[in-house]
Scaffold this motif. Sequence first.
Motif, PDB file in Angstrom:
ATOM      1  N   PRO A   4       0.833  -1.353  -0.081  1.00 20.83           N
ATOM      2  CA  PRO A   4      -0.201  -0.008   0.040  1.00 20.83           C
ATOM      3  C   PRO A   4       0.902   1.444  -0.154  1.00 20.83           C
ATOM      4  O   PRO A   4       1.800   1.403   0.605  1.00 20.83           O
ATOM      5  CB  PRO A   4      -0.659  -0.095   1.361  1.00 20.83           C
ATOM      6  N   LYS A   5       0.405   2.343  -0.898  1.00 22.13           N
ATOM      7  CA  LYS A   5       1.286   3.624  -0.997  1.00 22.13           C
ATOM      8  C   LYS A   5       0.570   4.625  -0.115  1.00 22.13           C
ATOM      9  O   LYS A   5      -0.769   4.540   0.036  1.00 22.13           O
ATOM     10  CB  LYS A   5       1.212   3.998  -2.457  1.00 22.13           C
ATOM     11  N   LEU A   6       1.525   5.314   0.752  1.00 18.43           N
ATOM     12  CA  LEU A   6       0.826   6.122   1.878  1.00 18.43           C
ATOM     13  C   LEU A   6       1.680   7.304   1.748  1.00 18.43           C
ATOM     14  O   LEU A   6       3.144   7.289   1.564  1.00 18.43           O
ATOM     15  CB  LEU A   6       1.121   5.440   3.327  1.00 18.43           C
ATOM     16  N   PHE A   7       0.997   8.570   1.986  1.00 20.82           N
ATOM     17  CA  PHE A   7       1.790   9.956   1.847  1.00 20.82           C
ATOM     18  C   PHE A   7       1.538  10.261   3.477  1.00 20.82           C
ATOM     19  O   PHE A   7       0.645  10.513   3.933  1.00 20.82           O
ATOM     20  CB  PHE A   7       1.231  10.766   1.091  1.00 20.82           C
ATOM     21  N   ILE A   8       2.844  11.084   3.945  1.00 23.03           N
ATOM     22  CA  ILE A   8       2.895  11.405   5.274  1.00 23.03           C
ATOM     23  C   ILE A   8       2.656  13.258   5.126  1.00 23.03           C
ATOM     24  O   ILE A   8       3.891  13.583   4.359  1.00 23.03           O
ATOM     25  CB  ILE A   8       3.891  11.303   6.122  1.00 23.03           C
ATOM     26  N   SER A   9       1.754  13.754   5.580  1.00 27.85           N
ATOM     27  CA  SER A   9       1.792  15.281   5.632  1.00 27.85           C
ATOM     28  C   SER A   9       1.860  15.714   7.131  1.00 27.85           C
ATOM     29  O   SER A   9       1.435  15.057   8.118  1.00 27.85           O
ATOM     30  CB  SER A   9       0.336  15.588   5.253  1.00 27.85           C
ATOM     31  N   TYR A  10       3.083  16.404   7.206  1.00 23.05           N
ATOM     32  CA  TYR A  10       3.194  17.007   8.613  1.00 23.05           C
ATOM     33  C   TYR A  10       4.015  18.587   8.289  1.00 23.05           C
ATOM     34  O   TYR A  10       4.226  18.753   7.456  1.00 23.05           O
ATOM     35  CB  TYR A  10       4.321  16.049   9.243  1.00 23.05           C
ATOM     36  N   CYS A  11       4.346  18.979   9.708  1.00 19.76           N
ATOM     37  CA  CYS A  11       4.774  20.246   9.793  1.00 19.76           C
ATOM     38  C   CYS A  11       6.223  20.069  10.258  1.00 19.76           C
ATOM     39  O   CYS A  11       6.459  19.540  11.359  1.00 19.76           O
ATOM     40  CB  CYS A  11       4.039  21.236  10.813  1.00 19.76           C
ATOM     41  N   TRP A  20      10.998  12.383  14.955  1.00 20.53           N
ATOM     42  CA  TRP A  20      10.037  11.567  14.997  1.00 20.53           C
ATOM     43  C   TRP A  20       9.169  10.968  13.541  1.00 20.53           C
ATOM     44  O   TRP A  20       8.561   9.946  13.767  1.00 20.53           O
ATOM     45  CB  TRP A  20       8.913  12.543  16.010  1.00 20.53           C
ATOM     46  N   VAL A  21       8.845  11.987  12.899  1.00 13.62           N
ATOM     47  CA  VAL A  21       7.979  11.642  11.528  1.00 13.62           C
ATOM     48  C   VAL A  21       8.884  10.595  10.932  1.00 13.62           C
ATOM     49  O   VAL A  21       8.437   9.712  10.311  1.00 13.62           O
ATOM     50  CB  VAL A  21       7.854  12.766  10.864  1.00 13.62           C
ATOM     51  N   LEU A  22      10.286  10.693  10.671  1.00 17.30           N
ATOM     52  CA  LEU A  22      11.453  10.002  10.096  1.00 17.30           C
ATOM     53  C   LEU A  22      11.145   8.507  10.747  1.00 17.30           C
ATOM     54  O   LEU A  22      11.203   7.539  10.100  1.00 17.30           O
ATOM     55  CB  LEU A  22      12.742  10.225  10.151  1.00 17.30           C
ATOM     56  N   ARG A  23      11.170   8.579  12.173  1.00 18.13           N
ATOM     57  CA  ARG A  23      10.895   7.204  12.879  1.00 18.13           C
ATOM     58  C   ARG A  23       9.705   6.732  12.467  1.00 18.13           C
ATOM     59  O   ARG A  23       9.709   5.294  11.977  1.00 18.13           O
ATOM     60  CB  ARG A  23      11.198   7.439  14.146  1.00 18.13           C
ATOM     61  N   LEU A  24       8.509   7.191  12.431  1.00 13.20           N
ATOM     62  CA  LEU A  24       7.117   6.817  11.842  1.00 13.20           C
ATOM     63  C   LEU A  24       7.522   6.130  10.670  1.00 13.20           C
ATOM     64  O   LEU A  24       7.011   5.027  10.233  1.00 13.20           O
ATOM     65  CB  LEU A  24       6.119   7.673  11.986  1.00 13.20           C
ATOM     66  N   GLY A  25       7.836   7.122   9.648  1.00 14.69           N
ATOM     67  CA  GLY A  25       7.895   6.591   8.348  1.00 14.69           C
ATOM     68  C   GLY A  25       8.896   5.293   8.009  1.00 14.69           C
ATOM     69  O   GLY A  25       8.525   4.466   7.381  1.00 14.69           O
ATOM     70  N   THR A  26       9.857   5.002   8.922  1.00 15.43           N
ATOM     71  CA  THR A  26      10.884   4.220   8.885  1.00 15.43           C
ATOM     72  C   THR A  26      10.110   2.930   9.158  1.00 15.43           C
ATOM     73  O   THR A  26      10.350   1.662   8.740  1.00 15.43           O
ATOM     74  CB  THR A  26      12.163   4.274   9.671  1.00 15.43           C
ATOM     75  N   GLU A  27       9.436   3.129  10.417  1.00 14.97           N
ATOM     76  CA  GLU A  27       8.562   1.807  10.970  1.00 14.97           C
ATOM     77  C   GLU A  27       7.525   1.372   9.814  1.00 14.97           C
ATOM     78  O   GLU A  27       7.445   0.192  10.147  1.00 14.97           O
ATOM     79  CB  GLU A  27       8.018   2.198  12.380  1.00 14.97           C
ATOM     80  N   LEU A  28       7.026   2.129   9.429  1.00 17.52           N
ATOM     81  CA  LEU A  28       6.052   1.703   8.234  1.00 17.52           C
ATOM     82  C   LEU A  28       6.572   1.135   7.219  1.00 17.52           C
ATOM     83  O   LEU A  28       5.919   0.026   6.819  1.00 17.52           O
ATOM     84  CB  LEU A  28       5.080   3.038   8.125  1.00 17.52           C
ATOM     85  N   ARG A  29       7.317   1.630   6.818  1.00 11.22           N
ATOM     86  CA  ARG A  29       8.211   1.021   5.608  1.00 11.22           C
ATOM     87  C   ARG A  29       8.815  -0.488   5.953  1.00 11.22           C
ATOM     88  O   ARG A  29       8.790  -1.445   5.114  1.00 11.22           O
ATOM     89  CB  ARG A  29       9.166   2.098   4.992  1.00 11.22           C
ATOM     90  N   GLU A  30       9.336  -0.648   7.350  1.00 10.33           N
ATOM     91  CA  GLU A  30       9.843  -1.903   7.915  1.00 10.33           C
ATOM     92  C   GLU A  30       8.506  -2.687   7.871  1.00 10.33           C
ATOM     93  O   GLU A  30       8.701  -4.038   7.953  1.00 10.33           O
ATOM     94  CB  GLU A  30      10.466  -1.763   9.056  1.00 10.33           C
ATOM     95  N   SER A  31       7.339  -2.187   7.902  1.00 16.87           N
ATOM     96  CA  SER A  31       6.069  -2.982   8.035  1.00 16.87           C
ATOM     97  C   SER A  31       5.297  -3.077   6.757  1.00 16.87           C
ATOM     98  O   SER A  31       4.257  -3.788   6.431  1.00 16.87           O
ATOM     99  CB  SER A  31       4.995  -2.277   9.208  1.00 16.87           C
ATOM    100  N   GLY A  32       6.131  -3.132   5.643  1.00 14.55           N
ATOM    101  CA  GLY A  32       5.614  -3.380   4.265  1.00 14.55           C
ATOM    102  C   GLY A  32       5.085  -2.144   3.697  1.00 14.55           C
ATOM    103  O   GLY A  32       4.344  -2.476   2.725  1.00 14.55           O
ATOM    104  N   VAL A  33       4.795  -1.023   4.041  1.00 16.16           N
ATOM    105  CA  VAL A  33       4.222  -0.003   3.691  1.00 16.16           C
ATOM    106  C   VAL A  33       5.162   0.952   2.670  1.00 16.16           C
ATOM    107  O   VAL A  33       6.071   1.253   3.201  1.00 16.16           O
ATOM    108  CB  VAL A  33       3.300   1.045   4.867  1.00 16.16           C
ATOM    109  N   ASP A  34       4.671   1.094   1.625  1.00 19.81           N
ATOM    110  CA  ASP A  34       5.441   2.168   0.715  1.00 19.81           C
ATOM    111  C   ASP A  34       5.073   3.602   1.019  1.00 19.81           C
ATOM    112  O   ASP A  34       4.009   4.190   0.544  1.00 19.81           O
ATOM    113  CB  ASP A  34       4.931   1.651  -0.720  1.00 19.81           C
ATOM    114  N   VAL A  35       5.764   4.256   1.860  1.00 24.70           N
ATOM    115  CA  VAL A  35       5.738   5.368   2.477  1.00 24.70           C
ATOM    116  C   VAL A  35       6.334   6.525   1.582  1.00 24.70           C
ATOM    117  O   VAL A  35       7.614   6.321   1.075  1.00 24.70           O
ATOM    118  CB  VAL A  35       6.330   5.755   3.721  1.00 24.70           C
TER     119      VAL A  35
END
Length: 482
Positions: A4-11, A20-35
């Motif tokens: 699944p492709k996912l976009f992260i919108s943040y400030c 914090w956002v980078l860590r979240l994105g990394t954890e999601l990619r490690e879980s198979g999410v195309d961030v």
Amino acid sequence: MSAPKLFISYCWSSAEHQEWVLRLGTELRESGVDVILDKWDLKEGNDANAFMEKMVSDESIKKVILVIDEQYSEKANKRAGGVGTETQIISAEVYESVDQNKFVAVIASKDLEGKTKLPVFYKSRIYIDLSDEHLYGNNFEQLLRWIYDKPLNIKPELGKKPAFLNEEESASIGASVAFRRLIDAIKNSRPHASGALVEYFNLFARNLNRFRLEPSKGATDFDQKIVESIEQFLPARSELIEVFSTIAQYDPSTGSATVIHKFFESLIPYMDRPEGINSYHKWDWDNLKFIIHESFTLCIGILLKHERYDIAEYLIRQRYYVEKDESYGQSKMRSYGIFRNHLESLSHRNNRLNLRRLSAHADLLKERCTDSGISFTHLMQADFLLYLSEALQGLKEDRRQEWWPETLVFKSFHGGTFEVFLRAESIEYFNRVAPTLGIKSKSDITPFIEAVKEQSIYVPKWDFERINPLELMNYEKLCSRA
């Protein structure tokens, strides 16, 4: 299945927040999410606004996370900076998109008062809170389930309407109001609890007449009506189970014992033909015989489960008044064995449908224990204790026992010992249970044991299957420890 492709919108609130956002994105990619994240995918010289707009509106991106902190909400509300540009597009998507499951807010941090400030356009929508490290693991799983469209709680398939709710065939005991008043009275020790119990049982007994069937008049498939009527009784049966359970758990006195005894006594006429009916078949009221037998066995089963041997003893040791006994042609006092009858209709059903079951009666009792609040094991335990108690009494009075333990066909295969008798290895516990059997010591069981060994007493069997009473009662180990 593609990732699944996912976009992260943040400030870009602070360096810490970006990490914090980078860590979240990394954890999601490690879980198979195309961030898709600007830190990774926005190259030098690219137009940031165009990138953001493309990410939000790109049809290949099925999920968008809004990482919420205080600055994100402020900029979103003021339409300021890159966040403001994104939210102009996002807010329109949120309001106009048919797919309401594309966007979710993820809380990264809260304000000094511990409150979450969501953007105005996102108010009242569900969000996922990752601001608390203690809850991060569980809530991150919730986020993954949202991304993969794999919710924890899946709406079950729509089942069929229960047969007992069919309007043209429905039957109600009509005691629901009295039932609710009774349960409240017992649980809260109201002064009117005893009166409420009498009121409920009287109403129940009077309205059981609603379940009487029209005479079969020779119909060979009348057993189907019997089974359907028994099924229709389920709501009333559930009420009875709760009444007996509530008494067992919340009423420490034995005052209800006499009321329960009178209640079952009042049901006896339903096992015989009603007045004015002269042409009938003996299975015409088998549905009521089944209902009354099941109700009595359930009552004893519940009392044993909750160790209310005081009430169980009273119901087992007392006789029951029969105003008109067909066998004797006059009024008579009978043991509780009167509640157990052979149901010819179920034997006929077994043959008619070629079910090839050892006991269609036992099968029906077992099926109805599902989600009833009392297990079939407890029902079998009560059935065996009633058989044993009646057999002991029959030996004392030099007569045959009057209780046939129908459910124990299932024990003939597997054997084992019932819980009550396992606990009765303790002398103290045995002394608590003994009165329900009409005995005072282990030696009082000796006549039964000798009769079993000499085959002078009937031990229930089904074809070549039979129970082992000595094993079921744990005879060798009874009273073996303090």
